[in-house]
Design a protein around this motif. Structure first.
Motif, short mmCIF file in Angstrom:
data_model
loop_
_atom_site.label_atom_id
_atom_site.label_comp_id
_atom_site.label_asym_id
_atom_site.label_seq_id
_atom_site.Cartn_x
_atom_site.Cartn_y
_atom_site.Cartn_z
N PRO A 93 4.75 -0.75 5.47
CA PRO A 93 6.14 -0.57 5.06
C PRO A 93 6.37 0.38 3.89
O PRO A 93 7.46 0.95 3.76
CB PRO A 93 6.58 -1.99 4.68
CG PRO A 93 5.31 -2.67 4.25
CD PRO A 93 4.23 -2.08 5.10
N LYS A 94 5.36 0.55 3.00
CA LYS A 94 5.58 1.32 1.78
C LYS A 94 4.66 2.53 1.65
O LYS A 94 4.64 3.18 0.60
CB LYS A 94 5.42 0.43 0.55
CG LYS A 94 6.42 -0.72 0.48
CD LYS A 94 6.22 -1.55 -0.78
CE LYS A 94 7.20 -2.70 -0.85
NZ LYS A 94 7.00 -3.51 -2.07
N LEU A 95 3.91 2.84 2.69
CA LEU A 95 2.92 3.92 2.59
C LEU A 95 3.61 5.26 2.37
O LEU A 95 4.50 5.64 3.13
CB LEU A 95 2.06 3.97 3.85
CG LEU A 95 0.80 4.83 3.73
CD1 LEU A 95 -0.22 4.15 2.81
CD2 LEU A 95 0.19 5.11 5.09
N HIS A 96 3.18 5.96 1.34
CA HIS A 96 3.73 7.27 1.01
C HIS A 96 2.79 8.39 1.43
O HIS A 96 3.24 9.45 1.91
CB HIS A 96 3.99 7.35 -0.50
CG HIS A 96 4.52 8.69 -0.95
ND1 HIS A 96 3.69 9.75 -1.29
CD2 HIS A 96 5.79 9.13 -1.12
CE1 HIS A 96 4.42 10.77 -1.65
NE2 HIS A 96 5.70 10.43 -1.56
N THR A 97 1.48 8.19 1.26
CA THR A 97 0.50 9.24 1.53
C THR A 97 -0.58 8.72 2.47
O THR A 97 -1.21 7.69 2.19
CB THR A 97 -0.15 9.72 0.22
OG1 THR A 97 0.87 10.21 -0.65
CG2 THR A 97 -1.15 10.84 0.50
N LEU A 98 -0.80 9.42 3.57
CA LEU A 98 -1.86 9.09 4.53
C LEU A 98 -2.82 10.26 4.63
O LEU A 98 -2.40 11.39 4.88
CB LEU A 98 -1.27 8.77 5.90
CG LEU A 98 -2.29 8.56 7.04
CD1 LEU A 98 -3.12 7.31 6.80
CD2 LEU A 98 -1.58 8.48 8.40
N THR A 99 -4.11 9.98 4.44
CA THR A 99 -5.14 11.02 4.53
C THR A 99 -6.26 10.54 5.45
O THR A 99 -6.82 9.46 5.23
CB THR A 99 -5.74 11.34 3.14
OG1 THR A 99 -4.69 11.80 2.28
CG2 THR A 99 -6.81 12.41 3.25
N LEU A 115 0.83 -1.20 0.00
CA LEU A 115 0.00 0.00 0.00
C LEU A 115 0.86 1.25 0.00
O LEU A 115 1.77 1.41 0.82
CB LEU A 115 -0.90 -0.01 1.24
CG LEU A 115 -2.09 0.94 1.24
CD1 LEU A 115 -3.06 0.59 0.12
CD2 LEU A 115 -2.81 0.88 2.59
N ARG A 116 0.58 2.15 -0.94
CA ARG A 116 1.31 3.42 -1.04
C ARG A 116 0.45 4.62 -0.68
O ARG A 116 0.97 5.67 -0.31
CB ARG A 116 1.89 3.60 -2.45
CG ARG A 116 3.01 2.62 -2.77
CD ARG A 116 3.65 2.93 -4.11
NE ARG A 116 4.11 4.31 -4.21
CZ ARG A 116 5.25 4.75 -3.71
NH1 ARG A 116 6.04 3.93 -3.05
NH2 ARG A 116 5.60 6.01 -3.85
N SER A 117 -0.85 4.49 -0.82
CA SER A 117 -1.75 5.59 -0.50
C SER A 117 -2.94 5.05 0.29
O SER A 117 -3.62 4.13 -0.16
CB SER A 117 -2.23 6.29 -1.78
OG SER A 117 -3.19 7.28 -1.48
N LEU A 118 -3.20 5.63 1.46
CA LEU A 118 -4.32 5.22 2.31
C LEU A 118 -5.15 6.45 2.66
O LEU A 118 -4.63 7.42 3.22
CB LEU A 118 -3.82 4.54 3.57
CG LEU A 118 -4.89 4.21 4.63
CD1 LEU A 118 -5.92 3.23 4.08
CD2 LEU A 118 -4.24 3.65 5.90
N THR A 119 -6.44 6.39 2.32
CA THR A 119 -7.39 7.44 2.69
C THR A 119 -8.50 6.81 3.53
O THR A 119 -9.09 5.81 3.13
CB THR A 119 -8.00 8.12 1.46
OG1 THR A 119 -6.97 8.76 0.70
CG2 THR A 119 -9.04 9.15 1.86
N ILE A 120 -8.76 7.37 4.68
CA ILE A 120 -9.87 6.94 5.54
C ILE A 120 -10.74 8.16 5.77
O ILE A 120 -10.30 9.15 6.33
CB ILE A 120 -9.37 6.37 6.87
CG1 ILE A 120 -8.40 5.21 6.64
CG2 ILE A 120 -10.55 5.90 7.71
CD1 ILE A 120 -7.80 4.65 7.91
#
Length: 435
Positions: A310-316, A275-280
């Protein structure tokens, strides 16, 4: 200056140029220049959009046209073999949409099964458990299992309740998901009914909580929040909730006790290793009254799981996730972090103590508590933070911080000397004595 003939003879250069053109412009170029026809034709087919703003209510007519074209001319006489990305309409995976009724879903199934479709990326809104769709999702899973993470990826938009571990939802290969947009519908029936009953029937609202109430007197500073053992429990909120009293006619929110949903998210994210981008983000969460937040073991597990991506770049994070005071710290891999919502004092306490290691772009929007003071979210008072741990930001935009922490902008400026000029200007405009 290079001529058109020179540019057209270099396919890689031509494709690079086409990235800056819209599909209508590419189509016009295809019609007017024979030299560019092959590369334009391939580019137009490379991304298959089964939706657009103008096609939201087209009942899937584009799917009918594609299915008819392939049936009439055959796969080899169309540009299907050039498809690398498929973007599905939000209602594509329902039986009422043309994607299913036209039979185009079966065309893609066969192409995936036979390996004739070199798909590299798929964007999918997964919000259905219809039997008719499992065959397509099953073929998609089989296809994805044959590919390495750099060969195939998925972007999923879904209510987490549809991603609960089970036979039906195993059709999605979670390890191939690189972008995940989770829609937390806190009014979804069945998502927390059993947890609500458990909370009320097993010793009251405090039965699943740690003893870390965030309530302090109006004259106390945020430093008091560091000593969780010393926080007193308020006597005014919980008995009223248990006795059925609803001040201001607001519904009592029990989302923080939803261990089922916390478990679903933890299990899902623990598998999303690429996962590189996670939006909740929250949807339909109006008119709620919150009890004081206490971090339960399931929510601690969720915090840890997100922290270990390990690979998340963007958290929203947009809106509430279980409770407005629930702070989610980004993993060390994150570079871009966004928060947007009603963010009260206990949330600010978590924010203040977070180092945001390796984060270079930070955006926070504090929204006002639209409910009566002390009714919507009681822990919402204007208090100074005095310092922040984050110190490596290059760009920062914090809006509305003066409603909760009036010195937050100044603290960010003091601790982050490498901020760009626009960030410094935006942070300074509401500070009485800017740096």
């Amino acid at each position: 200056m290079a001529s058109l003939s020179t540019i057209g003879s270099i396919r890689e250069l031509s494709f690079e140029i086409l990235q800056y053109l819209s599909p209508p412009d590419i189509f016009s170029l295809l019609l007017t220049c024979k030299l560019f026809y092959p590369v334009c034709y391939q580019s137009l087919w490379s991304t298959l959009r089964l939706y657009s703003k103008s096609h939201i209510s087209d009942k899937g007519r584009i799917c009918y046209k594609l299915a008819r074209l392939i049936k009439t001319r055959g796969v080899d006489n169309t540009g299907v073999q050039h498809i690398r990305t498929i973007l599905l309409h939000r209602y594509s995976l329902t039986c009422t949409n043309g994607f299913v009724k036209s039979g185009f879903i079966h065309v893609l199934e066969e192409l995936l099964r036979s390996g004739r479709l070199g798909l590299k990326h798929l964007e999918l809104r997964y919000n259905s458990e219809k039997e008719e769709l499992f065959s397509f999702l099953g073929h998609l899973r089989e296809y994805s299992q044959r590919k390495q993470p750099d060969e195939f990826s998925m972007a999923i938009i879904a209510n987490p309740i549809f991603l609960e571990p089970g036979i039906r939802t195993q059709v999605l290969h979670i390890e191939k998901i690189t972008s995940l947009d989770l829609e937390m519908d806190w009014q979804y029936k069945g998502s927390d009914d059993d947890e609500r009953q458990h909370a009320y029937g097993a010793g009251g609202l405090g039965a699943w909580e740690d003893s870390d109430s965030d309530y302090t007197g109006p004259g106390d500073g945020l430093d008091d929040l560091d000593d969780e053992e010393g926080w007193p429990r308020p006597a005014s909120d919980q008995p009223g909730a248990l006795d059925g009293i609803r001040p201001s006619n607001l519904q009592m929110d029990t989302s923080q006790y939803n261990t089922r949903l916390a478990g679903i998210l933890t299990h899902l994210l623990s598998q999303a290793t690429n996962l590189r981008s996670l939006t909740i983000r929250s949807i339909r969460d109006n008119g709620r009254r919150y009890t004081d937040f206490r971090l339960s073991p399931p929510l601690k597990n969720l915090q840890t799981t997100i922290k270990n991506l390990p690979k998340l770049h963007t958290l929203t994070i947009q809106g509430k996730i279980f409770h407005p005071s629930f702070f989610i710290a980004p993993p060390d891999s994150a570079r871009v972090v966004n928060y947007d919502g009603v963010l009260p004092n206990k949330w600010v306490g978590g924010f203040r103590e977070c180092s945001f290691a390796n984060v270079t772009h930070l955006k926070v929007k504090f929204r006002e508590d639209v409910q009566e003071r002390g009714k919507g979210c009681r822990d919402f008072r204007k208090r100074p933070v005095t310092y922040v741990k984050v110190s490596g930001l290059l760009r920062c935009d914090i809006e509305g911080f003066d409603t909760v922490a009036p010195d937050l902008g100044l603290c960010i400026l003091r601790a982050n000397r490498r901020l760009d000029e626009l960030s410094k200007k935006n942070l300074s405009k509401d500070i009485e004595h800017p740096l």
